[in-house]
Design an enzyme around this catalytic site. Sequence first.
Site, PDB file in Angstrom:
ATOM      1  N   ASP A   1     -20.036 -22.154 -37.561  1.00 54.47           N
ATOM      2  CA  ASP A   1     -20.819 -21.986 -36.360  1.00 54.47           C
ATOM      3  C   ASP A   1     -19.968 -22.008 -35.272  1.00 54.47           C
ATOM      4  O   ASP A   1     -20.633 -21.425 -34.265  1.00 54.47           O
ATOM      5  CB  ASP A   1     -21.929 -23.074 -36.650  1.00 54.47           C
TER       6      ASP A   1
ATOM      7  N   LEU B   1     -28.332 -23.837 -30.444  1.00 54.96           N
ATOM      8  CA  LEU B   1     -28.602 -22.760 -29.478  1.00 54.96           C
ATOM      9  C   LEU B   1     -27.055 -21.928 -29.170  1.00 54.96           C
ATOM     10  O   LEU B   1     -27.047 -20.837 -28.413  1.00 54.96           O
ATOM     11  CB  LEU B   1     -29.026 -23.218 -27.859  1.00 54.96           C
ATOM     12  N   ARG B   2     -26.112 -21.976 -29.840  1.00 54.33           N
ATOM     13  CA  ARG B   2     -24.775 -21.495 -29.812  1.00 54.33           C
ATOM     14  C   ARG B   2     -25.020 -19.861 -29.906  1.00 54.33           C
ATOM     15  O   ARG B   2     -24.394 -19.022 -29.402  1.00 54.33           O
ATOM     16  CB  ARG B   2     -23.851 -22.102 -30.665  1.00 54.33           C
ATOM     17  N   GLY B   3     -25.872 -19.524 -31.019  1.00 54.39           N
ATOM     18  CA  GLY B   3     -26.234 -18.311 -31.293  1.00 54.39           C
ATOM     19  C   GLY B   3     -26.654 -17.319 -29.970  1.00 54.39           C
ATOM     20  O   GLY B   3     -26.221 -16.270 -29.917  1.00 54.39           O
TER      21      GLY B   3
END
Length: 348
Positions: A205, A286-288
């Site tokens: 991720d 919220l990295r996406g």
Amino acid sequence: MNTIKDSIRPVFPFTAIVGQEEMKLALILNMIDPKIGGVMIMGDRGTGKSTTIRAIADLLPQIPVIEDDPFNSHPTDIQLMSDLVQSSISNGEVLNTAFINVPMVDLPLGATEDRVCGTIDIEKALNDGIKAFEPGLLAKANRGILYVDEVNLLDDHLVDILLDCAASGWNTVEREGISVRHPARFVLVGSGNPEEGELRPQLLDRFGMHAEIRTVKDPLMRVKIVEQRSQFDRNPQNCLQEYEEKQNLLKSLICKAQDILPEVSIDFSLRMKISQVCGQLDVDGLRGDIVTNRAAKAFAAYQGRRNVEVNDIKNIIILCLRHRLRKDPLDNIDSGFKVKNIAEEIFV
């Protein structure tokens, strides 16, 4: 008479690489905006992963550095300077500037933490009262590319360190109460073969993008790839001359995109839709959302535009989200198709 420069091993031209468009796009976008967070390339053996990664570094413009500085410190940007350079400038010293090729550092599979991060000479520190620091690979890779082949076989502890440095832009080495810190901003590129084991989801991720590559099945394309490689091995200079124009064109596109990137904007409605896709795919954290926004801006800049369009997002969203989905062992749908289907529904 041949000079050392003439005898340096030539690099296969990036624009001569046939196919593998996903991998090439992910690498180009990370060169335009290193803050995307690097790229993980998973695919079969012998599909040109290493060749492509080494070729991208050859496309980038030279960077200004402080001469003889082991950390590739920037002459004017404080965020990219080592502490030693900062204190020298504060003391009014005049430091020479040089231009170097963008560093491309290979991390060997058996590397130790000391080799990666650097070491502090405790004996020298105690006896002479000075911080004697032996820089590691992270120092060498500052402002460049750090390539880890077979990243899925690398010790998880080392992968953690690499990802932390890539995210923070700094490497800190502490030993016996002595601490040394230096800038370590690099594009982290990992490659691996899924048959040899997967990366843990929480590590996967942390990579900005994930490109999947497969062996080319089309016989005509395979023949073309083999011929091209043979031609390069036989006469590298001829091959480099043949692709010089294409290389220069792509170089100028990347430079132009880097220049206009700060001016690129993305409408609120499109940002909402990106977050809607992430929500429907049940992406953790919220990295996406952040990476997709960044990559869409980099793609728009690559196209020479200052506004992000729907097609920009559609072109990059699979690369940004496919590795962030929760794996269901009973699910026979590829994660890329899942992302594509939801994106097509929302971005109508």
